[in-house]
Design a protein around this motif. Structure first.
Motif, mmCIF file in Angstrom:
data_model
loop_
_atom_site.group_PDB
_atom_site.id
_atom_site.type_symbol
_atom_site.label_atom_id
_atom_site.label_comp_id
_atom_site.label_asym_id
_atom_site.label_seq_id
_atom_site.Cartn_x
_atom_site.Cartn_y
_atom_site.Cartn_z
ATOM 1 N N VAL A 1 31.925 -20.078 11.288
ATOM 2 C CA VAL A 1 31.468 -21.437 11.832
ATOM 3 C C VAL A 1 30.560 -21.810 10.371
ATOM 4 O O VAL A 1 30.045 -21.039 9.488
ATOM 5 C CB VAL A 1 30.237 -20.998 12.803
ATOM 6 C CG1 VAL A 1 29.429 -22.326 12.799
ATOM 7 C CG2 VAL A 1 30.969 -20.613 14.021
ATOM 8 N N PRO A 2 31.136 -23.062 9.991
ATOM 9 C CA PRO A 2 30.505 -23.563 8.842
ATOM 10 C C PRO A 2 28.868 -23.405 8.577
ATOM 11 O O PRO A 2 28.320 -23.986 9.573
ATOM 12 C CB PRO A 2 30.938 -24.909 8.725
ATOM 13 C CG PRO A 2 32.163 -25.109 9.635
ATOM 14 C CD PRO A 2 31.830 -23.977 10.795
ATOM 15 N N GLY A 3 28.547 -22.897 7.745
ATOM 16 C CA GLY A 3 27.090 -22.827 7.409
ATOM 17 C C GLY A 3 26.428 -21.618 7.925
ATOM 18 O O GLY A 3 25.296 -21.556 7.730
ATOM 19 N N ALA A 4 27.064 -20.845 8.563
ATOM 20 C CA ALA A 4 26.595 -19.762 9.053
ATOM 21 C C ALA A 4 26.090 -18.363 8.052
ATOM 22 O O ALA A 4 26.811 -18.545 7.100
ATOM 23 C CB ALA A 4 27.539 -18.917 10.033
ATOM 24 N N GLN A 5 25.049 -17.896 8.325
ATOM 25 C CA GLN A 5 24.461 -16.943 7.262
ATOM 26 C C GLN A 5 23.889 -16.114 8.087
ATOM 27 O O GLN A 5 23.401 -15.908 9.070
ATOM 28 C CB GLN A 5 23.423 -17.776 6.249
ATOM 29 C CG GLN A 5 23.777 -18.889 5.523
ATOM 30 C CD GLN A 5 22.672 -19.620 4.943
ATOM 31 O OE1 GLN A 5 21.367 -19.264 5.119
ATOM 32 N NE2 GLN A 5 22.937 -20.215 3.888
ATOM 33 N N PHE A 6 24.229 -14.767 7.429
ATOM 34 C CA PHE A 6 23.850 -13.549 7.883
ATOM 35 C C PHE A 6 22.669 -12.421 7.163
ATOM 36 O O PHE A 6 22.994 -12.579 5.777
ATOM 37 C CB PHE A 6 25.039 -12.557 8.279
ATOM 38 C CG PHE A 6 25.857 -13.339 9.311
ATOM 39 C CD1 PHE A 6 25.874 -13.163 10.533
ATOM 40 C CD2 PHE A 6 26.919 -14.032 8.663
ATOM 41 C CE1 PHE A 6 26.622 -13.731 11.435
ATOM 42 C CE2 PHE A 6 27.740 -14.845 9.611
ATOM 43 C CZ PHE A 6 27.587 -14.628 11.010
ATOM 44 N N GLY A 7 21.735 -12.121 7.505
ATOM 45 C CA GLY A 7 21.071 -11.022 6.963
ATOM 46 C C GLY A 7 21.486 -9.760 7.400
ATOM 47 O O GLY A 7 21.597 -9.427 8.345
ATOM 48 N N VAL A 8 21.669 -8.887 6.168
ATOM 49 C CA VAL A 8 22.291 -7.565 6.446
ATOM 50 C C VAL A 8 21.457 -6.712 5.720
ATOM 51 O O VAL A 8 21.014 -6.931 4.522
ATOM 52 C CB VAL A 8 23.603 -7.464 5.987
ATOM 53 C CG1 VAL A 8 24.257 -6.323 6.162
ATOM 54 C CG2 VAL A 8 24.609 -8.711 6.661
ATOM 55 N N LEU A 9 21.291 -5.232 6.201
ATOM 56 C CA LEU A 9 20.519 -4.426 5.804
ATOM 57 C C LEU A 9 21.546 -2.937 5.666
ATOM 58 O O LEU A 9 21.930 -2.730 6.630
ATOM 59 C CB LEU A 9 19.323 -4.002 6.592
ATOM 60 C CG LEU A 9 18.145 -3.170 5.906
ATOM 61 C CD1 LEU A 9 17.629 -3.745 4.587
ATOM 62 C CD2 LEU A 9 16.901 -2.686 6.932
ATOM 63 N N ALA A 10 21.489 -2.632 4.596
ATOM 64 C CA ALA A 10 22.525 -1.429 4.451
ATOM 65 C C ALA A 10 21.643 0.060 4.473
ATOM 66 O O ALA A 10 22.521 0.749 4.847
ATOM 67 C CB ALA A 10 23.339 -1.643 3.214
#
Length: 294
Positions: free
Chosen positions: A150-159
């Motif tokens: 989806v255009p503009g989608a952003q995700f916060g990811v913790l590894a």
């Protein structure tokens, strides 16, 4: 001279906090000859060397890991600790900085090397990603994969220390419950979410911007990212944490260690001695307590 802390790339060297923090050494890996010469010089100058490399190097091309193990084998030295660390690039750089801080204190080489695993547990390393379509370091649901298109989608990811993934605006990443300093690195930052939303939510005690490691785009599966890492930064707190752990002696190389494995020879901690037979225990007025590892 303090124990040398070496890394495999110059972009894993963070600026020192103060004049007391020793510089990190960038391991020369271009040729075997340069690697041998460089490592021999470090041993001669510092006595002991702790070399950090990405654990992912062992599962990708593996060149850095193979070269380092070849060097140690050729030199036949028991003063080289090779530690493959399963952290994102910026998290690995932060760990190297913490070990550099501790190397200036009265921490023995064996304790310093085995402390890497302990300190890594207190590093919160993640990234803000514009796509998770190629992310394979953290479990990604089919739904998240679909949303990444989806255009503009952003995700916060913790590894690290526990994998977590949220879509920005629809969830929060679990942060540390202790005081930390946040490092932020971005090539083409998709937004200021890390500094305006994540940092206040985690109640960090400072934010610093650093260059993005070259390996970050490959590690996270996209060049549309802002990588971050939060960890302990006060050397007195780091020292107190490491000093609070019970120290043992490695049964193989004789160095001090904390935890359950020697950082230099990788020998596991010897199991506690077996308790005497019941009849013997009953006759003794001294009660043996099983040895515990903090």
């Amino acid at each position: 001279m303090p124990t040398a802390i070496a890394v495999t790339s110059p972009d894993l060297v963070l600026p020192p906090h103060d004049r007391q923090t020793p510089p990190a050494v960038v391991q020369p890996l271009a040729t075997l000859e340069s690697s041998l010469t460089g490592m021999h010089a470090l041993i001669e100058q510092h006595g002991y060397v702790i070399s950090l490399y990405p654990a992912s190097a062992a599962s990708a091309d593996g060149e850095a890991a193979r070269r380092l193990h070849t060097v140690r084998s050729v030199l036949e030295s028991d003063r080289i600790a090779l530690l493959g660390i399963d952290l994102p690039p910026l998290g690995l750089a932060l760990l190297a900085q913490q070990l550099r801080q501790l190397s200036a204190c009265d921490v023995s080489p064996g304790v310093l090397a085995s402390a890497a695993r302990l300190l890594a547990h207190y590093i919160y390393a993640g990234a803000l990603l514009g796509s998770v379509a190629r992310l394979d370091r953290v479990p990604v649901s089919l739904k998240s994969h679909a949303k990444s298109w989806v255009p503009g989608a952003q995700f916060g990811v913790l590894a690290n220390p526990r994998p977590q993934l949220v879509r920005v605006g629809q969830g929060e990443l679990t942060g540390p419950e202790f005081g930390t300093r946040l490092l932020v690195a971005a090539d083409q930052p998709p937004s200021d979410w890390v500094t305006t939303t994540l940092a206040p939510a985690w109640r960090v005690q400072g934010v610093a911007t650093v260059p993005l490691p070259e390996e970050s785009a490959r590690w996270w599966g996209t060049a549309r990212l802002a990588e971050f890492a939060a960890g302990l930064y006060d050397v007195s707190v780091l020292y107190q944490l490491v000093s609070s752990v019970r120290r043992e002696e490695c049964h193989w190389c004789g160095l001090e260690l904390i935890g359950d494995r020697c950082g230099f020879c990788a020998a596991p901690l010897s199991p506690p001695s077996e308790l005497p037979a019941p009849a013997v225990r009953a006759a003794s007025s001294v009660h043996a307590l099983p040895r515990g590892v903090t």
